[in-house]
Motif scaffolding. Structure first.
Motif, PDB file in Angstrom:
ATOM      1  N   ILE A  68       0.814  -1.213   0.000  1.00  0.00           N
ATOM      2  CA  ILE A  68       0.000   0.000   0.000  1.00  0.00           C
ATOM      3  C   ILE A  68       0.850   1.268   0.000  1.00  0.00           C
ATOM      4  CG2 ILE A  68      -0.230   0.171   2.518  1.00  0.00           C
ATOM      5  CD1 ILE A  68      -3.113   0.730   0.085  1.00  0.00           C
ATOM      6  N   TYR A  69       2.040   1.213   0.609  1.00  0.00           N
ATOM      7  CA  TYR A  69       2.855   2.428   0.728  1.00  0.00           C
ATOM      8  C   TYR A  69       3.507   2.834  -0.591  1.00  0.00           C
ATOM      9  CZ  TYR A  69       2.169   1.739   5.694  1.00  0.00           C
ATOM     10  OH  TYR A  69       1.590   1.569   6.932  1.00  0.00           O
ATOM     11  N   ASP A  70       3.541   1.926  -1.540  1.00  0.00           N
ATOM     12  CA  ASP A  70       4.148   2.264  -2.817  1.00  0.00           C
ATOM     13  C   ASP A  70       3.321   3.254  -3.620  1.00  0.00           C
ATOM     14  OD1 ASP A  70       6.401   0.840  -2.436  1.00  0.00           O
ATOM     15  OD2 ASP A  70       5.852  -0.865  -3.678  1.00  0.00           O
ATOM     16  N   SER A  71       2.111   3.571  -3.150  1.00  0.00           N
ATOM     17  CA  SER A  71       1.294   4.551  -3.865  1.00  0.00           C
ATOM     18  C   SER A  71       1.987   5.918  -3.893  1.00  0.00           C
ATOM     19  CB  SER A  71      -0.094   4.668  -3.234  1.00  0.00           C
ATOM     20  OG  SER A  71      -0.006   5.060  -1.875  1.00  0.00           O
ATOM     21  N   VAL A  72       2.763   6.229  -2.857  1.00  0.00           N
ATOM     22  CA  VAL A  72       3.519   7.483  -2.858  1.00  0.00           C
ATOM     23  C   VAL A  72       4.555   7.465  -3.980  1.00  0.00           C
ATOM     24  CG1 VAL A  72       5.093   8.955  -1.546  1.00  0.00           C
ATOM     25  CG2 VAL A  72       3.173   7.854  -0.393  1.00  0.00           C
ATOM     26  N   LEU A  73       5.201   6.318  -4.155  1.00  0.00           N
ATOM     27  CA  LEU A  73       6.203   6.215  -5.206  1.00  0.00           C
ATOM     28  C   LEU A  73       5.567   6.267  -6.591  1.00  0.00           C
ATOM     29  CD1 LEU A  73       8.627   3.538  -3.697  1.00  0.00           C
ATOM     30  CD2 LEU A  73       8.957   6.012  -3.851  1.00  0.00           C
TER      31      LEU A  73
ATOM     32  N   THR B 215       3.047   8.209  -7.322  1.00  0.00           N
ATOM     33  CA  THR B 215       2.892   9.650  -7.548  1.00  0.00           C
ATOM     34  C   THR B 215       4.220  10.267  -7.961  1.00  0.00           C
ATOM     35  OG1 THR B 215       1.124   9.757  -5.903  1.00  0.00           O
ATOM     36  CG2 THR B 215       2.164  11.834  -6.509  1.00  0.00           C
ATOM     37  N   ILE B 216       5.275   9.854  -7.316  1.00  0.00           N
ATOM     38  CA  ILE B 216       6.613  10.361  -7.650  1.00  0.00           C
ATOM     39  C   ILE B 216       6.987   9.962  -9.071  1.00  0.00           C
ATOM     40  CG2 ILE B 216       9.056   9.835  -7.163  1.00  0.00           C
ATOM     41  CD1 ILE B 216       8.334  10.210  -4.195  1.00  0.00           C
ATOM     42  N   ALA B 217       6.677   8.722  -9.441  1.00  0.00           N
ATOM     43  CA  ALA B 217       6.958   8.276 -10.809  1.00  0.00           C
ATOM     44  C   ALA B 217       6.169   9.097 -11.822  1.00  0.00           C
ATOM     45  CB  ALA B 217       6.619   6.788 -10.953  1.00  0.00           C
ATOM     46  N   ALA B 218       4.916   9.429 -11.491  1.00  0.00           N
ATOM     47  CA  ALA B 218       4.091  10.225 -12.402  1.00  0.00           C
ATOM     48  C   ALA B 218       4.674  11.625 -12.579  1.00  0.00           C
ATOM     49  CB  ALA B 218       2.659  10.307 -11.880  1.00  0.00           C
TER      50      ALA B 218
ATOM     51  N   TRP C 158       6.880  18.922  -3.786  1.00  0.00           N
ATOM     52  CA  TRP C 158       6.443  17.694  -3.126  1.00  0.00           C
ATOM     53  C   TRP C 158       4.972  17.797  -2.749  1.00  0.00           C
ATOM     54  CZ3 TRP C 158       4.656  16.228   1.762  1.00  0.00           C
ATOM     55  CH2 TRP C 158       4.800  14.870   2.091  1.00  0.00           C
ATOM     56  N   VAL C 159       4.203  16.786  -3.062  1.00  0.00           N
ATOM     57  CA  VAL C 159       4.672  15.556  -3.667  1.00  0.00           C
ATOM     58  C   VAL C 159       4.189  15.437  -5.116  1.00  0.00           C
ATOM     59  CG1 VAL C 159       2.655  14.338  -2.786  1.00  0.00           C
ATOM     60  CG2 VAL C 159       4.672  13.017  -3.329  1.00  0.00           C
ATOM     61  N   ASN C 160       3.213  16.271  -5.504  1.00  0.00           N
ATOM     62  CA  ASN C 160       2.483  15.956  -6.737  1.00  0.00           C
ATOM     63  C   ASN C 160       2.258  17.114  -7.698  1.00  0.00           C
ATOM     64  OD1 ASN C 160       0.713  17.255  -4.909  1.00  0.00           O
ATOM     65  ND2 ASN C 160      -1.038  16.454  -6.020  1.00  0.00           N
TER      66      ASN C 160
ATOM     67  N   ARG D  76      11.659   6.398   0.169  1.00  0.00           N
ATOM     68  CA  ARG D  76      10.235   6.096   0.026  1.00  0.00           C
ATOM     69  C   ARG D  76       9.460   7.291  -0.504  1.00  0.00           C
ATOM     70  NH1 ARG D  76       8.934   0.813   1.962  1.00  0.00           N
ATOM     71  NH2 ARG D  76       6.932   1.410   1.065  1.00  0.00           N
ATOM     72  N   GLY D  77      10.176   8.354  -0.813  1.00  0.00           N
ATOM     73  CA  GLY D  77       9.521   9.550  -1.332  1.00  0.00           C
ATOM     74  C   GLY D  77       8.955  10.443  -0.247  1.00  0.00           C
ATOM     75  N   ASN D  78       9.306  10.174   1.001  1.00  0.00           N
ATOM     76  CA  ASN D  78       8.801  10.965   2.114  1.00  0.00           C
ATOM     77  C   ASN D  78       9.716  12.152   2.396  1.00  0.00           C
ATOM     78  OD1 ASN D  78       6.773   8.981   2.488  1.00  0.00           O
ATOM     79  ND2 ASN D  78       8.174   7.768   3.737  1.00  0.00           N
TER      80      ASN D  78
END
Length: 324
Positions: A147-152, A154-157, A177-179, A297-299
Motif C-alpha cells: 500500500i505504501y508504494d502509492s507514494v512512489l 505519484t513520484i513516478a508520475a 512535493w509531492v504531486n 520512500r519519497g517521504n
C-alpha cells in the motif's frame, strides 16, 4: 483499422509536412478517392488539414484534436494494445477510471477527457479543466504492491511528466512535493493518485493516476483563487496526443521498478523544496519546519522548530521565505 484511422495516424506522425495523396493511397493500398473521402471526414471532425495542389495533404501544426489514433502513433510498441478511451466531457477522469476498474478494465488503460466538469485534486480540491486547453488523463495500474508504494507511484508520475516536458520543450520543470509540477514558477500540472485495495491484506489491487496539465489555458481564464499560482506550458510542439502517449510510456516504464534509486534521484534533482523552510500541518495544526531531504520512500525529511527530525509521508506543505 479503418482507412480514415490509418490516414489520421499517418498525418499525426508527419504533422506539418506535406504528404502526397498518391503516396498515402499506395501505402494503404486504397484509391486516391478513398483518401480524399477520409480527409474530408477528418476535416468535418475538426482536424485542421490542408490540401495543396501538387503538394498533397498537411495537418496543421496547431491542430490539437484528441484521437485514439493520434495517441497510438506515439505509444511505445509494447503498449500499442493498451486501452485508450477518449471522451468529449467527463466529471473526472479519475472518477470514471475507478468506475471502469470495477468493471475489470485492464492494467495500462488510458482514459482522457477533452474537459472535466468536476476535476479533482488532492485534499478534496477542484482542478480547473476547461475544454481544448489542457490534457486531463488517468492511467489505470494493477501493480499488486504494498500500500505504501502509492507514494512512489505519484513520484513516478511527476518524473514522467517532467521528462516529457523537457523532451518536447527543452525547458526544466520543477516539482513541489509531492504531486505538483511547476514551470516558470507557476503550477502547470497536478497529480492525483488513488488506490483501490484489499483492506485485509493491505495490498493494492488497482491504482488510478490522474494527471492534469495546463497547456494553453489563458491566465485570465483561471478562477480568481488560483490565477496567481496557476500557469500553462504555452510551448510550441506540445500537443495533447503526443503528451498523453509519452507520459503513459514513461509512467508505465517507471512503475515497473519503483525501488530503483534512479527514480528518487530523478525526482530530487527536479525538486525545489529541499533545503527550504516550510509550513506543514499535523492533526489540524500548523507547524514550521525545514526540509532536509526526500528519502527513498519519497517521504519528506523535516527538521522541526524544536530541532526534532520527522518524516512526512503525506500532506500539504507551503514554502516559506523565512520560518526558523
Amino acid at each position: 483499422m479503418s482507412v480514415k484511422k490509418e490516414i489520421l495516424k499517418i498525418l499525426e506522425e508527419n504533422r506539418g509536412k506535406n504528404l502526397s495523396g498518391q503516396d498515402i493511397a499506395d501505402k494503404l493500398s486504397v484509391s486516391r478517392a478513398a483518401v480524399w473521402k477520409a480527409i474530408r471526414s477528418l476535416k468535418e471532425q475538426g482536424y485542421q488539414i490542408y490540401a495543396t495542389t501538387n503538394k498533397g495533404y498537411r495537418m496543421d501544426e496547431n491542430s490539437d484534436v484528441l484521437s485514439v489514433e493520434g495517441i497510438r502513433a506515439f505509444l511505445d510498441e509494447c503498449y500499442q494494445e493498451n486501452n485508450v478511451l477518449i471522451y468529449e466531457s467527463l466529471d473526472s477522469t479519475n472518477s470514471h477510471a475507478k468506475r471502469l476498474v470495477i468493471d475489470g478494465i485492464e492494467h495500462g488503460s488510458i482514459i482522457i477527457a477533452d474537459e472535466q466538469t468536476a476535476g479533482r485534486g488532492r485534499l478534496g480540491r477542484s482542478f480547473f479543466s476547461p475544454a481544448h486547453t489542457g490534457l486531463y488523463m488517468s492511467l489505470v495500474l494493477r501493480p499488486k504492491r504494498d500500500i505504501y508504494d502509492s507514494v512512489l507511484i505519484t513520484i513516478a508520475a511527476a518524473v514522467a511528466v517532467c521528462l516529457v516536458i523537457e523532451e518536447l520543450t527543452n525547458e526544466s520543470p520543477k516539482i513541489k512535493w509531492v504531486n505538483d509540477v511547476f514551470l516558470d514558477k507557476k503550477k502547470i500540472c497536478g497529480i492525483l493518485t488513488e488506490g483501490i485495495g484489499d483492506l485485509e491484506t493491505g495490498a493494492i489491487e488497482s491504482i488510478v493516476v490522474g494527471i492534469g496539465v495546463n497547456l494553453t489555458t489563458a491566465a485570465e481564464k483561471f478562477p480568481a483563487e488560483i490565477k496567481d499560482k496557476a500557469g500553462s506550458v504555452w510551448r510550441k510542439g506540445v500537443y495533447r496526443n503526443i503528451l498523453a502517449a509519452k507520459i503513459a510510456n514513461n509512467l508505465l516504464r517507471l512503475q515497473e521498478n519503483l525501488t530503483d534509486p534512479q527514480l528518487i534521484a530523478e525526482y530530487k534533482s527536479r525538486s525545489f523544496i529541499i533545503d527550504k523552510d516550510i509550513l506543514y500541518q499535523k492533526n489540524g495544526t500548523d507547524y514550521l519546519g525545514h526540509v532536509l531531504d526526500i528519502n527513498d520512500r519519497g517521504n519528506l525529511v523535516v527538521r522541526t522548530s524544536s530541532e526534532d527530525i520527522i518524516i512526512l509521508e503525506s500532506g500539504e506543505v507551503t514554502i516559506r521565505e523565512t520560518c526558523l
